[in-house]
Design an enzyme around this catalytic site. Structure first.
Site, short mmCIF file in Angstrom:
data_model
loop_
_atom_site.label_atom_id
_atom_site.label_comp_id
_atom_site.label_asym_id
_atom_site.label_seq_id
_atom_site.Cartn_x
_atom_site.Cartn_y
_atom_site.Cartn_z
N GLY A 84 1.07 -1.29 -0.08
CA GLY A 84 -0.03 -0.05 -0.14
C GLY A 84 0.87 1.23 -0.02
O GLY A 84 2.08 1.33 0.24
N CYS A 98 5.05 -6.51 1.27
CA CYS A 98 5.28 -4.69 1.38
C CYS A 98 4.94 -4.07 2.60
O CYS A 98 5.38 -4.43 3.88
CB CYS A 98 5.10 -4.09 0.16
SG CYS A 98 5.91 -2.50 -0.07
N TYR A 99 3.82 -3.33 2.66
CA TYR A 99 3.33 -2.67 3.72
C TYR A 99 2.59 -3.80 4.61
O TYR A 99 2.71 -3.80 5.75
CB TYR A 99 1.86 -1.89 3.08
CG TYR A 99 0.97 -1.29 4.26
CD1 TYR A 99 1.62 0.19 4.81
CD2 TYR A 99 -0.08 -1.79 4.87
CE1 TYR A 99 0.79 0.71 5.93
CE2 TYR A 99 -0.56 -1.27 5.86
CZ TYR A 99 -0.14 -0.05 6.30
OH TYR A 99 -0.96 0.91 7.33
N HIS A 142 7.90 -7.68 -3.96
CA HIS A 142 6.65 -8.12 -4.61
C HIS A 142 6.80 -9.27 -5.47
O HIS A 142 7.04 -9.25 -6.62
CB HIS A 142 6.03 -6.83 -5.51
CG HIS A 142 5.67 -5.60 -4.62
ND1 HIS A 142 4.28 -5.61 -4.13
CD2 HIS A 142 6.30 -4.73 -4.21
CE1 HIS A 142 4.24 -4.44 -3.74
NE2 HIS A 142 5.37 -3.88 -3.60
N GLU A 185 4.48 -10.82 -6.84
CA GLU A 185 3.59 -11.04 -7.83
C GLU A 185 3.77 -10.60 -9.15
O GLU A 185 3.06 -10.87 -9.91
CB GLU A 185 2.08 -10.33 -7.12
CG GLU A 185 2.11 -8.94 -7.29
CD GLU A 185 2.67 -8.60 -5.65
OE1 GLU A 185 2.40 -7.31 -5.28
OE2 GLU A 185 3.37 -9.13 -5.03
N GLY A 197 -8.52 2.07 -31.85
CA GLY A 197 -7.82 1.28 -32.72
C GLY A 197 -6.82 0.29 -32.05
O GLY A 197 -6.08 -0.26 -32.75
N GLY A 198 -6.64 0.47 -30.71
CA GLY A 198 -5.60 -0.24 -29.85
C GLY A 198 -6.28 -1.70 -29.79
O GLY A 198 -7.36 -1.94 -29.95
N VAL A 199 -5.62 -2.39 -29.20
CA VAL A 199 -6.01 -4.05 -28.90
C VAL A 199 -7.27 -3.78 -27.89
O VAL A 199 -8.17 -4.73 -28.19
CB VAL A 199 -5.02 -4.90 -28.48
CG1 VAL A 199 -4.41 -4.36 -27.20
CG2 VAL A 199 -5.44 -6.19 -28.49
N ASP A 200 -7.20 -3.11 -26.91
CA ASP A 200 -8.06 -2.96 -25.81
C ASP A 200 -9.67 -2.87 -26.54
O ASP A 200 -10.53 -3.43 -26.39
CB ASP A 200 -7.79 -2.28 -24.69
CG ASP A 200 -6.48 -2.32 -24.20
OD1 ASP A 200 -5.95 -3.30 -24.33
OD2 ASP A 200 -5.87 -1.58 -23.67
N LYS A 218 -3.30 -6.48 -20.00
CA LYS A 218 -2.89 -6.47 -21.55
C LYS A 218 -2.72 -7.91 -21.91
O LYS A 218 -3.40 -8.18 -23.06
CB LYS A 218 -1.89 -5.41 -21.85
CG LYS A 218 -1.63 -5.23 -23.40
CD LYS A 218 -2.73 -4.17 -23.81
CE LYS A 218 -2.38 -2.80 -23.18
NZ LYS A 218 -3.33 -1.98 -23.90
#
Length: 650
Positions: free
Chosen positions: A56, A83-84, A176, A178, A232-235, A396
């Site tokens: 955090g 972390c926190y 981290h 992850e 126009g992007g992948v998303d 992504k």
């Protein structure tokens, strides 16, 4: 379906940018997980098979620091603090936690304790060391008798702890595990979940496509129509394809707004590419509308956009203007505003960085930057149930996999990300030079960092950029590095530079110099810290001449990278214009920002001299930019990892 807590891991969210990444990693290991507020009551937590407390942005000493329920560390449930979360655990057991003299932001090698080795570190490639992502200001400097230090940095800062009580399976990681930058993070998480906590690996992901289509049909009922914003992007392309498949083309209107900040020729190319895959686009020319746009922030009118310098204000104006243009288009089409929905390709990282409540269970995350698809106006529409976001749970790489499942062509799926606000956030606007309040202290650190390598020097440049450090947003100084120059031969200059040393400096400077979040290499003759040329800028706003200058530079960089086959190898390559002029009236600088990442939450720049950035390609880019009709004052190469620098500079 009811949750079986006895086979589920609870992730307690303390406001981390990475909480959803933890959730994703756990599920990738076939374990069901749920994200809960940090202060979830103990009687609820006691039912879970294991607990993970996230990082955090706060300090454990802050009066407003997020708190867990009293007795969290007394529960008889295996617990991992990250972390926190580790600092909370350390405080509980009487360890000494303090703000360090230096920050740690980036990838570091940590040394693993042995005799016995911590069960989290079993089966790592080395029993002695591993590379991890650290991003924190507070540190555990001394452990108590109740806790064992099981890993440390080279500076002796505690990187991992294990509670000594044999009846408690409690561990803390300052890093981290992850994120991709922690190279053996998945092994560490696997060890906690299976070897320590004994969680069953029984969770199966539902088809992403089926989940998304079910979500869309649940949101949009009857004959209601959907407006899809397509960049126009992948998303946005995947979002439009999903909505089209879920509802049918007769209920879907796809619009592409040319906001005046697109790449050179981008809108024409976008329309052609999407029409080729069966998505008919209505292209709206909106440049003048955006240039002159205002919005309201906290009750105050902000704008016009072409007079703003604050990056957050720019983002908010752009996001709200997209929404207003969409509403106008709905009215032109005769659509009932109470029966039309807006669909957009919002991803999990967008919501995380905007500190949206959709991605932050504890409502304690810091805003890193407001994304155009998560402004205050978008949140109002979302609260009214009128925003369809089928990708809000995805990152992504997951969206790209979904696009392939939908049958979209590889060239569309593999396109590099381009931000919704476009080049507007790749132009650093300023009326005057940025001078950090601790300039003298930064200069002292820079002198010390380069004292033993006289061929290299460092100086504070007169601009600031956005970064992310310790899960919080920073707006801090850019440091320029200078090195050897071979006269009239850029390739020889690029070859003479010790890039690994440069990258080491880029890693060490932000952790030692508070108020610095980004380091870039500056091509050309060196300029000493304090030189008058470093104090001058060319006042810069979002005006057509400035936008055209960046469009030309961006086109040059992308053409060379494309010819070298690097656009599909590099995850993202923003090209940034910033107002430092190095004493050349009217000039500005151009930066190449390469980024290599899988999760798009963390990343590293491409090291020149490797397959991702051959020296000849970098030299060709520098030469081509300096040969433009309106050449930059200097070309620079961003050497900063994420964190501490964000991918985009604003």
């Amino acid at each position: 379906m009811a949750t079986d807590e006895s086979a589920t891991v609870a992730i307690l969210d303390a406001g981390s940018q990475f909480s959803k990444v933890i959730d994703r990693r756990v599920r990738e290991l076939a374990v069901h997980s749920e994200i809960l507020p940090l202060d979830t009551p103990l009687d609820v937590l006691a039912k879970y098979k294991a607990l993970i407390v996230s990082g955090g942005p706060g300090s454990v000493y802050d009066a407003a620091a997020p708190q867990a329920a009293d007795g969290l560390f007394d529960l008889d449930v295996p617990l991992l603090g990250i972390c926190y979360g580790m600092q909370m655990m350390a405080m509980h057991y009487g360890c000494r936690v303090e703000a360090g003299e230096v920050r740690q932001d980036g990838v570091f090698a940590i040394q693993l304790a042995s005799e016995p080795i911590c069960p989290l570190f079993a089966d790592l490639a080395s029993a002695e060391t591993t590379e991890v992502l650290l991003t924190h200001g507070d540190s555990v400097l001394e452990v108590s008798e109740d806790v064992r230090s099981v890993a440390a940095t080279d500076e002796g800062i505690v990187a991992a702890i294990e509670v000594r009580d044999a009846n408690k399976a409690q561990f803390g990681l300052q890093f981290h595990p992850e994120v991709d930058l922690s190279v053996e993070g998945m092994t560490i998480l696997r060890n906690f979940l299976f070897a320590v906590a004994g969680v069953p690996a029984t969770y199966t992901l539902t088809s992403r496509k089926e989940m998304a289509i079910e979500y869309i049909r649940g949101m949009v009922s009857g004959d209601d129509k959907v407006l899809v914003l397509v960049s126009g992007g992948v998303d946005s392309s995947v979002c439009a394809t999903l909505v089209n498949e879920a509802l049918g083309p007769e209920r879907v209107v796809c619009i592409h707004v040319d906001n005046g900040f697109m790449r050179k020729g981008e809108s024409t190319q976008v329309a052609a590419a999407l029409r080729a895959v069966g998505l008919e686009l209505d292209v709206i020319e909106g440049a003048e509308t955006f240039y002159n746009a205002h919005t309201e922030v906290d009750g105050v009118s902000v704008g016009p956009l072409n007079e703003l310098v604050n990056p957050e204000a720019k983002r908010k104006v752009i996001g709200d203007t997209f929404m207003r243009i969409t509403n106008t288009k709905a009215a032109e089409l005769g659509l009932d505003p109470n029966a039309v929905f807006l669909a957009q390709g919002t991803l999990r990282p967008d919501l995380i960085e905007s500190a949206s409540k959709l991605a932050n269970a504890s409502a304690t995350a810091s805003v890193i930057k407001t994304h155009h698809n998560d402004t205050a106006l978008v949140r109002l529409l979302r609260d009214a149930g009128r925003v369809v976001e089928p990708l809000q749970e995805y990152h992504k790489d997951e969206v790209r996999q979904l696009g392939l499942e939908l049958g979209l062509p590889e060239h569309l799926i593999s396109r590099q990300p381009f931000p919704g606000p476009g080049l507007a956030i790749r132009i650093l606007c300023a009326h005057s030079a940025f001078v950090p309040p601790n300039a003298a202290a930064i200069a002292e650190v820079l002198a010390g960092a380069t004292a033993e390598t006289p061929d290299y020097s460092a100086a504070v440049l007169p601009v600031a950029s956005v970064g992310v450090q310790g899960d919080g947003r920073t707006y801090a100084s850019l440091v320029g590095l200078f090195g050897p120059v071979v006269a009239d031969d850029t390739l020889a200059t690029v070859d003479a530079i010790d890039w690994r040393h440069v990258f080491d400096l880029a890693k060490s400077i932000p952790k030692r110099a508070r108020g610095v979040n980004r380091v870039a290499y500056v091509f050309g003759e060196r300029v000493a810290n304090g030189d008058a040329a470093l104090a001058t800028i060319t006042p810069t706003l979002l005006t057509p001449d400035v936008i055209a200058s960046l469009q030309e530079a961006d086109a040059v960089v992308n053409a060379i990278l494309g010819d070298a086959g690097l656009l599909t190898k590099l995850s993202q390559v923003p090209v940034i214009l910033f107002p430092a002029n190095f004493g050349v009236d009217g000039a500005r600088c151009i930066c190449i920002r390469t980024m290599v990442t899988n999760d798009f939450m963390t990343g590293v720049p491409a090291l020149p001299g490797t397959e991702l950035m051959p020296k000849a390609v970098l030299a060709a880019i520098v030469d081509a930019l300096l040969a433009l009709p309106n050449p930059p004052a200097r070309v620079v190469y961003d050497c900063t990892s994420k964190p501490p620098g964000t991918t985009e500079w604003e």
